[in-house]
Design a protein around this motif. Sequence first.
Motif, PDB file in Angstrom:
ATOM      1  N   LYS A 124     -12.993  -0.051  15.011  1.00  0.00           N
ATOM      2  CA  LYS A 124     -11.772   0.742  15.139  1.00  0.00           C
ATOM      3  C   LYS A 124     -10.566  -0.167  15.265  1.00  0.00           C
ATOM      4  CE  LYS A 124     -12.317   1.567  20.126  1.00  0.00           C
ATOM      5  NZ  LYS A 124     -12.348   2.602  21.170  1.00  0.00           N
ATOM      6  N   ASP A 125      -9.416   0.427  15.026  1.00  0.00           N
ATOM      7  CA  ASP A 125      -8.178  -0.303  14.873  1.00  0.00           C
ATOM      8  C   ASP A 125      -7.605  -0.814  16.185  1.00  0.00           C
ATOM      9  OD1 ASP A 125      -5.656  -1.057  13.738  1.00  0.00           O
ATOM     10  OD2 ASP A 125      -4.847   0.855  14.386  1.00  0.00           O
ATOM     11  N   HIS A 126      -7.863  -0.108  17.277  1.00  0.00           N
ATOM     12  CA  HIS A 126      -7.075  -0.356  18.473  1.00  0.00           C
ATOM     13  C   HIS A 126      -7.898  -0.108  19.718  1.00  0.00           C
ATOM     14  CE1 HIS A 126      -3.486  -0.506  20.971  1.00  0.00           C
ATOM     15  NE2 HIS A 126      -3.759   0.689  21.463  1.00  0.00           N
ATOM     16  N   HIS A 179       2.629  11.034  15.123  1.00  0.00           N
ATOM     17  CA  HIS A 179       1.198  11.197  14.804  1.00  0.00           C
ATOM     18  C   HIS A 179       0.899  10.772  13.371  1.00  0.00           C
ATOM     19  CE1 HIS A 179      -0.828  13.215  18.257  1.00  0.00           C
ATOM     20  NE2 HIS A 179       0.434  13.335  18.644  1.00  0.00           N
ATOM     21  N   ILE A 180       1.791  11.068  12.446  1.00  0.00           N
ATOM     22  CA  ILE A 180       1.594  10.633  11.052  1.00  0.00           C
ATOM     23  C   ILE A 180       1.558   9.112  10.983  1.00  0.00           C
ATOM     24  CG2 ILE A 180       2.691  10.523   8.769  1.00  0.00           C
ATOM     25  CD1 ILE A 180       3.714  13.388   9.278  1.00  0.00           C
ATOM     26  N   LEU A 181       2.478   8.468  11.720  1.00  0.00           N
ATOM     27  CA  LEU A 181       2.549   7.005  11.710  1.00  0.00           C
ATOM     28  C   LEU A 181       1.291   6.398  12.323  1.00  0.00           C
ATOM     29  CD1 LEU A 181       4.431   4.629  10.979  1.00  0.00           C
ATOM     30  CD2 LEU A 181       5.373   4.766  13.284  1.00  0.00           C
ATOM     31  N   PHE A 182       0.839   6.974  13.436  1.00  0.00           N
ATOM     32  CA  PHE A 182      -0.358   6.463  14.096  1.00  0.00           C
ATOM     33  C   PHE A 182      -1.587   6.623  13.200  1.00  0.00           C
ATOM     34  CE2 PHE A 182      -3.962   6.771  17.049  1.00  0.00           C
ATOM     35  CZ  PHE A 182      -3.770   5.618  17.808  1.00  0.00           C
ATOM     36  N   ASP A 183      -1.706   7.790  12.559  1.00  0.00           N
ATOM     37  CA  ASP A 183      -2.833   8.030  11.653  1.00  0.00           C
ATOM     38  C   ASP A 183      -2.776   7.073  10.464  1.00  0.00           C
ATOM     39  OD1 ASP A 183      -5.073  10.131  10.810  1.00  0.00           O
ATOM     40  OD2 ASP A 183      -3.868   9.691   9.045  1.00  0.00           O
ATOM     41  N   ALA A 184      -1.569   6.796   9.971  1.00  0.00           N
ATOM     42  CA  ALA A 184      -1.416   5.883   8.832  1.00  0.00           C
ATOM     43  C   ALA A 184      -1.891   4.475   9.193  1.00  0.00           C
ATOM     44  CB  ALA A 184       0.042   5.845   8.384  1.00  0.00           C
ATOM     45  N   SER A 185      -1.678   4.063  10.453  1.00  0.00           N
ATOM     46  CA  SER A 185      -2.140   2.725  10.855  1.00  0.00           C
ATOM     47  C   SER A 185      -3.662   2.645  10.823  1.00  0.00           C
ATOM     48  CB  SER A 185      -1.601   2.373  12.249  1.00  0.00           C
ATOM     49  OG  SER A 185      -2.250   3.135  13.250  1.00  0.00           O
ATOM     50  N   ASN A 186      -4.327   3.754  11.157  1.00  0.00           N
ATOM     51  CA  ASN A 186      -5.795   3.783  11.067  1.00  0.00           C
ATOM     52  C   ASN A 186      -6.260   3.740   9.620  1.00  0.00           C
ATOM     53  OD1 ASN A 186      -6.483   3.963  13.860  1.00  0.00           O
ATOM     54  ND2 ASN A 186      -5.772   6.070  13.868  1.00  0.00           N
ATOM     55  N   GLN A 187      -5.527   4.431   8.732  1.00  0.00           N
ATOM     56  CA  GLN A 187      -5.860   4.376   7.298  1.00  0.00           C
ATOM     57  C   GLN A 187      -5.670   2.960   6.751  1.00  0.00           C
ATOM     58  OE1 GLN A 187      -4.304   7.564   4.702  1.00  0.00           O
ATOM     59  NE2 GLN A 187      -3.547   8.555   6.578  1.00  0.00           N
ATOM     60  N   LEU A 188      -4.561   2.316   7.157  1.00  0.00           N
ATOM     61  CA  LEU A 188      -4.286   0.959   6.666  1.00  0.00           C
ATOM     62  C   LEU A 188      -5.359  -0.011   7.154  1.00  0.00           C
ATOM     63  CD1 LEU A 188      -2.244  -0.699   5.032  1.00  0.00           C
ATOM     64  CD2 LEU A 188      -1.025  -1.173   7.168  1.00  0.00           C
ATOM     65  N   PHE A 189      -5.860   0.221   8.370  1.00  0.00           N
ATOM     66  CA  PHE A 189      -6.927  -0.619   8.908  1.00  0.00           C
ATOM     67  C   PHE A 189      -8.161  -0.589   8.006  1.00  0.00           C
ATOM     68  CE2 PHE A 189     -10.778  -0.906  11.606  1.00  0.00           C
ATOM     69  CZ  PHE A 189     -10.638  -2.217  12.045  1.00  0.00           C
ATOM     70  N   VAL A 245       0.847  -1.194   0.000  1.00  0.00           N
ATOM     71  CA  VAL A 245       0.000   0.000   0.000  1.00  0.00           C
ATOM     72  C   VAL A 245       0.883   1.245   0.000  1.00  0.00           C
ATOM     73  CG1 VAL A 245      -1.829   1.256   1.188  1.00  0.00           C
ATOM     74  CG2 VAL A 245      -1.767  -1.232   1.311  1.00  0.00           C
ATOM     75  N   SER A 246       0.705   2.088  -1.027  1.00  0.00           N
ATOM     76  CA  SER A 246       1.501   3.323  -1.106  1.00  0.00           C
ATOM     77  C   SER A 246       0.606   4.555  -1.258  1.00  0.00           C
ATOM     78  CB  SER A 246       2.476   3.248  -2.288  1.00  0.00           C
ATOM     79  OG  SER A 246       1.772   3.046  -3.497  1.00  0.00           O
ATOM     80  N   THR A 247      -0.691   4.375  -0.988  1.00  0.00           N
ATOM     81  CA  THR A 247      -1.653   5.475  -1.188  1.00  0.00           C
ATOM     82  C   THR A 247      -2.061   6.138   0.127  1.00  0.00           C
ATOM     83  OG1 THR A 247      -3.475   3.881  -1.113  1.00  0.00           O
ATOM     84  CG2 THR A 247      -2.582   4.443  -3.293  1.00  0.00           C
ATOM     85  N   LEU A 248      -1.342   5.855   1.195  1.00  0.00           N
ATOM     86  CA  LEU A 248      -1.694   6.439   2.489  1.00  0.00           C
ATOM     87  C   LEU A 248      -1.375   7.930   2.509  1.00  0.00           C
ATOM     88  CD1 LEU A 248      -0.256   3.572   4.708  1.00  0.00           C
ATOM     89  CD2 LEU A 248      -2.632   3.886   4.000  1.00  0.00           C
ATOM     90  N   ARG A 249      -2.281   8.720   3.086  1.00  0.00           N
ATOM     91  CA  ARG A 249      -2.111  10.178   3.107  1.00  0.00           C
ATOM     92  C   ARG A 249      -1.327  10.601   4.345  1.00  0.00           C
ATOM     93  NH1 ARG A 249      -7.212   9.021   2.355  1.00  0.00           N
ATOM     94  NH2 ARG A 249      -7.850   9.803   4.399  1.00  0.00           N
ATOM     95  N   ILE A 250      -0.544  11.665   4.176  1.00  0.00           N
ATOM     96  CA  ILE A 250       0.212  12.225   5.303  1.00  0.00           C
ATOM     97  C   ILE A 250      -0.708  13.182   6.049  1.00  0.00           C
ATOM     98  CG2 ILE A 250       2.182  13.640   5.974  1.00  0.00           C
ATOM     99  CD1 ILE A 250       3.625  12.598   3.483  1.00  0.00           C
ATOM    100  N   SER A 262       8.654   3.069  12.339  1.00  0.00           N
ATOM    101  CA  SER A 262       8.040   1.907  11.688  1.00  0.00           C
ATOM    102  C   SER A 262       7.197   1.164  12.713  1.00  0.00           C
ATOM    103  CB  SER A 262       9.115   0.966  11.126  1.00  0.00           C
ATOM    104  OG  SER A 262       9.950   1.619  10.200  1.00  0.00           O
ATOM    105  N   LEU A 263       6.244   0.386  12.236  1.00  0.00           N
ATOM    106  CA  LEU A 263       5.389  -0.431  13.087  1.00  0.00           C
ATOM    107  C   LEU A 263       5.294  -1.842  12.521  1.00  0.00           C
ATOM    108  CD1 LEU A 263       2.310   1.938  13.746  1.00  0.00           C
ATOM    109  CD2 LEU A 263       4.114   1.354  15.380  1.00  0.00           C
TER     110      LEU A 263
END
Length: 790
Positions: A192-194, A107-117, A4-9, A176-177
């Motif tokens: 929700k993711d978490h 925060h960007i990384l945490f938000d990206a995990s929600n998008q990936l979910f 997945v490379s379409t995640l928004r910042i 990274s996660l």
Amino acid sequence: MTMVSTLRIQCNKEKVLKALHCSQSSLIYDRMNEMYDEMFKKAQLLVDMRGSFQFMSNEATKTLCDQYEYYVPCLLTLGEKISEEVTLLFQKNEPLRAMMLDGIADHILFDASNQLFQVISKDAEEMKVNLTQRFSPGDQPNTPITFQQDILESFSKEANLGITITEAYMLKPVKSLAYFYGADKNLGKATKDHSCSQCQNLSCQFRSEERIKIDIISNQQKQSVYGTKGQSLLDILREHKISIDAPCNGTGRCGKCKIRALNHRLEVTNEDEKCLSEEALKKGIRLACHAYPQSDLTIELEHHNTSYSILTDYAHKSFELNPRVEIFTTDGILENATGEKSLTERINEQFHKNFHYSLKALQSLGKINKTNQIHLITQNNYVLGITEKLQQESYGIGIDIGTTTIAMMLVDLRKGKIIGSYAVLNPQRPFGGDVISRIHYSTSHDDQQLATVLRNCIERGIEELCSSISIDLEDIHHIGIVGNTTMLYFLLGLPTQNLSQSPFTTIVLDQQMYDYTEIFEKDLLHCKVTLLPCVSAYIGADIVSGMFNYGFNDLEETILFVDIGTNGEITLGNGEKIYCASTAAGPAFEGANIIDGIGSVDGAISKVFIKQDKIAYETIHNGKPAGICGSGVVDIVAVGLDQHWIDHTGRLKLENTEDHILISKTKDKAIKFYQKDIREVQLAKSAIRTGIDILINRFDCCYNDIDHVLIAGGFGNKINIENAIRIGLIPKELKNKISLVGNSALRGVIQYLLNKDADKKIYEIKRKVKHFELANAKEFQEKYILNMGF
């Protein structure tokens, strides 16, 4: 395996600043706010965000979630560059920037995990399975940190995104996660993711804190809302759209956001002690802006009578009727034997006009019986609608959006007759008593929140106004709106930040016209909405409307026009030129910065005088005394000066008390006027008086050259002129030239709706106007200090 490379910042500024313990009241808040913007732009350039996941059958692998049908390992990374930049900033001895960038990256990384979910959830839906919530190695019971190694090994070399792991089980790149889900058709759907409640990482800055219940009693009614443990009560009330006064926007200065904790579970803060008496504190009264409940709580809101005295009236003067909206009636559309001409062409021929048609009009034209009597509702050769109604009416609504109140009037557009009026408090009051406070809130929070509450309030007002006098919404054909520049920007959802800081850059000042649905949330009306033009960031359409109302486009005399409110707008004009200036008076004359001050509600003390050697007063609608409003504030200062309780410097010099004048005392409440209140009045009246003096000087005239003085606005309509002159708000030389003209802005916008020549006249006013920035005047500081005295 899915890459997945379409995640928004994306990042939440408020949460980043909160994680760095920087609140709006912090002395470095503005600096940190700017630094966030700088570092977020840098982060957008540095982040190389990618994710990877796969659904693996548990038959083929032994994992910690083997009770589920599928094991779903996930990897997510921001790449190396952002961590390298954080390290570099620390090496350059720029720790604040380094910490800010590091926090933004988290925060960007945490938000990206929600998008990936959300991406994984769609795949799960197609496979007809549901997901567990996230399992994060090291953060959950029975999920050791070592399991990060197993997650990495489950991916091919191409799909592991270049992530490696150290002997201490730390991931590289640092941002990274590695985590996983279980998936099974027997699971309930995860929304929700978490789940923070099952997470052992108690120091995590993203941790969702415990929800608490707030029971609210107001007006003998009870409602319950939920907030987050540690969140301020003011923010909880705002979040749930519960009205509470907060003129200072939660800084703790004004002392207006009072609540009473019925179970006394709120600590007393320094701000409480500064603003509240010992007696109030003992009763459990606290400031909502500095109350941070740690558990369920019952509170009582300090309630004032909701009947608010809002000015919709104005100095009466017949309207100049030259209708914008015209109705053309035909007994049927002439037949065309060959069918070569369209219906619109045949209508245009019949009336010898070149009409253009709205989509709504064309849709109606296709449905009506062409042989019946037909009405065309037109405005400037534009057909707004077509109807077969036996008696066609045409109405318009004029709206004045004030900082404190919103007033509107319904007018018959063909007869020039006022049909009804409606007024309500501006629902933005919980976000600050003046435009600067609201701009600061909007800039640091959701910038559309103030737009939404304003639009919803106006729509409710339109519905209630029309419903109360049985007006068909389809008969509303034009809306005109005025207000100060900031209010109009909020209405349109435009950014307001630059309106609060020099050089006060504006986006638009011209007159604007929109379809109703371009601005408002509901598909309530199908008409045009015109916003009258502004002059500058602080000379708004309300002042332009007032000038138009009094014919500033073609004056034969010299007129001083003053609108006294949170801002003092001053206009001086004659047939040759018009000069304008604005000055920040603050909300003292609205009662907001006065300790026992209040707006124009029932029970507000609006007049103060001496009767039989004692203080006497009158309240709005003869209500039980609830506080003192702006006109009463002017009166008490004038009375204090006459009785020698206050000296010419503004010092309170009573013998029997140290810090206040007692105005009223009942069993429930004592209303006092304090030394601090006198200083607030001095600041406000000096700002307005200084503006008047400088503008007259710039205009190259003197008091004797002024023929008329018009005082506009709600406060201006109630003040005692003698007392206003006594305290130095208005020059005594102008006393016999003063007229109180009420809501001239509202009358001006109604006149605009009724006169098709209004656009030319308003253009002429704007062409003549010259705006002066008082802060740039060399003599401002000197005059301001001189005018502080009484």
